[in-house]
Design a protein around this motif. Structure first.
Motif, PDB file in Angstrom:
ATOM      1  N   ASP A   1       0.835  -1.210   0.000  1.00 38.16           N
ATOM      2  CA  ASP A   1       0.000   0.000   0.000  1.00 38.16           C
ATOM      3  C   ASP A   1       0.863   1.250   0.000  1.00 38.16           C
ATOM      4  O   ASP A   1       1.857   1.334   0.722  1.00 38.16           O
TER       5      ASP A   1
ATOM      6  N   SER B   1      -1.041   4.204   0.061  1.00 34.45           N
ATOM      7  CA  SER B   1      -2.070   5.140   0.521  1.00 34.45           C
ATOM      8  C   SER B   1      -2.675   4.615   1.817  1.00 34.45           C
ATOM      9  O   SER B   1      -2.795   3.405   2.009  1.00 34.45           O
ATOM     10  N   GLN B   2      -3.075   5.521   2.689  1.00 27.73           N
ATOM     11  CA  GLN B   2      -3.718   5.136   3.943  1.00 27.73           C
ATOM     12  C   GLN B   2      -5.238   5.091   3.808  1.00 27.73           C
ATOM     13  O   GLN B   2      -5.936   4.685   4.736  1.00 27.73           O
ATOM     14  N   ASP B   3      -5.752   5.517   2.664  1.00 34.35           N
ATOM     15  CA  ASP B   3      -7.196   5.560   2.441  1.00 34.35           C
ATOM     16  C   ASP B   3      -7.758   4.168   2.165  1.00 34.35           C
ATOM     17  O   ASP B   3      -7.060   3.284   1.676  1.00 34.35           O
ATOM     18  N   TYR B   4      -9.055   4.006   2.461  1.00 38.54           N
ATOM     19  CA  TYR B   4      -9.748   2.747   2.180  1.00 38.54           C
ATOM     20  C   TYR B   4     -10.523   2.899   0.880  1.00 38.54           C
ATOM     21  O   TYR B   4     -11.199   3.899   0.654  1.00 38.54           O
ATOM     22  N   PHE B   5     -10.437   1.900   0.037  1.00 38.13           N
ATOM     23  CA  PHE B   5     -11.192   1.863  -1.207  1.00 38.13           C
ATOM     24  C   PHE B   5     -11.962   0.556  -1.257  1.00 38.13           C
ATOM     25  O   PHE B   5     -11.457  -0.493  -0.868  1.00 38.13           O
ATOM     26  N   VAL B   6     -13.188   0.621  -1.743  1.00 37.53           N
ATOM     27  CA  VAL B   6     -14.054  -0.555  -1.799  1.00 37.53           C
ATOM     28  C   VAL B   6     -13.468  -1.557  -2.801  1.00 37.53           C
ATOM     29  O   VAL B   6     -13.202  -1.206  -3.948  1.00 37.53           O
TER      30      VAL B   6
ATOM     31  N   LEU C   1      -7.655  -4.406  -3.575  1.00 31.20           N
ATOM     32  CA  LEU C   1      -7.266  -3.161  -2.901  1.00 31.20           C
ATOM     33  C   LEU C   1      -8.183  -2.001  -3.262  1.00 31.20           C
ATOM     34  O   LEU C   1      -8.051  -0.912  -2.713  1.00 31.20           O
ATOM     35  N   GLY C   2      -9.084  -2.215  -4.230  1.00 29.11           N
ATOM     36  CA  GLY C   2     -10.028  -1.175  -4.625  1.00 29.11           C
ATOM     37  C   GLY C   2      -9.567  -0.315  -5.783  1.00 29.11           C
ATOM     38  O   GLY C   2     -10.125   0.752  -6.024  1.00 29.11           O
TER      39      GLY C   2
END
Length: 124
Positions: free
Chosen positions: A27, A29-34, A82-83
């Motif tokens: 990763d 990025s620290q953001d969450y993606f669907v 990972l989205g």
């Protein structure tokens, strides 16, 4: 007879057509993606022409050099989990000392391991 049988038993795995894949991601990025539900939801784009953010680097290591067409579904599957909306900047590379051998054209398909990396991206 035993010598022939033992030789056959030890050489058969070397010439079998099986290919193993080691799939990994890191990763960025620290953001969450669907996560995507299908690899068809993840595009492979050679040249990106709209704004995006990189969310991860996806790596697939193959046993023997495989064509990109066989590796893309593995890269897309990991990126989809990972989205990611797409993968881009796919690069293939032989690993370890196999890359250093001088006669690359002769042994191009003889590499023991080959690694492909790609950027997993989302649209802004």
């Amino acid at each position: 007879m035993k010598r022939i049988l033992l030789t056959f038993v030890f050489l058969t795995p070397l010439f079998s057509g099986c290919t193993l894949y080691q799939i990994d991601s890191k990763d960025t990025s620290q953001d969450y993606f669907v996560p995507k539900t299908s690899i068809d939801d993840v595009a492979y784009i050679e040249k990106v022409d709209k704004p995006y953010s990189e969310i991860a680097t996806v790596t697939v290591t193959t046993e023997r050099r495989r064509p990109l067409e066989e590796v893309l579904p593995k890269l897309k599957q990991e990126a989809g989990m990972l989205g990611a909306d797409a993968i881009t900047d796919v690069q293939g590379d032989a690993t370890d000392f196999w890359k250093k051998l001088p006669s690359q054209k002769v042994i191009s398909n003889g590499y023991i391991r080959s690694t492909y990396t790609a950027k997993a991206i989302v649209w802004k």
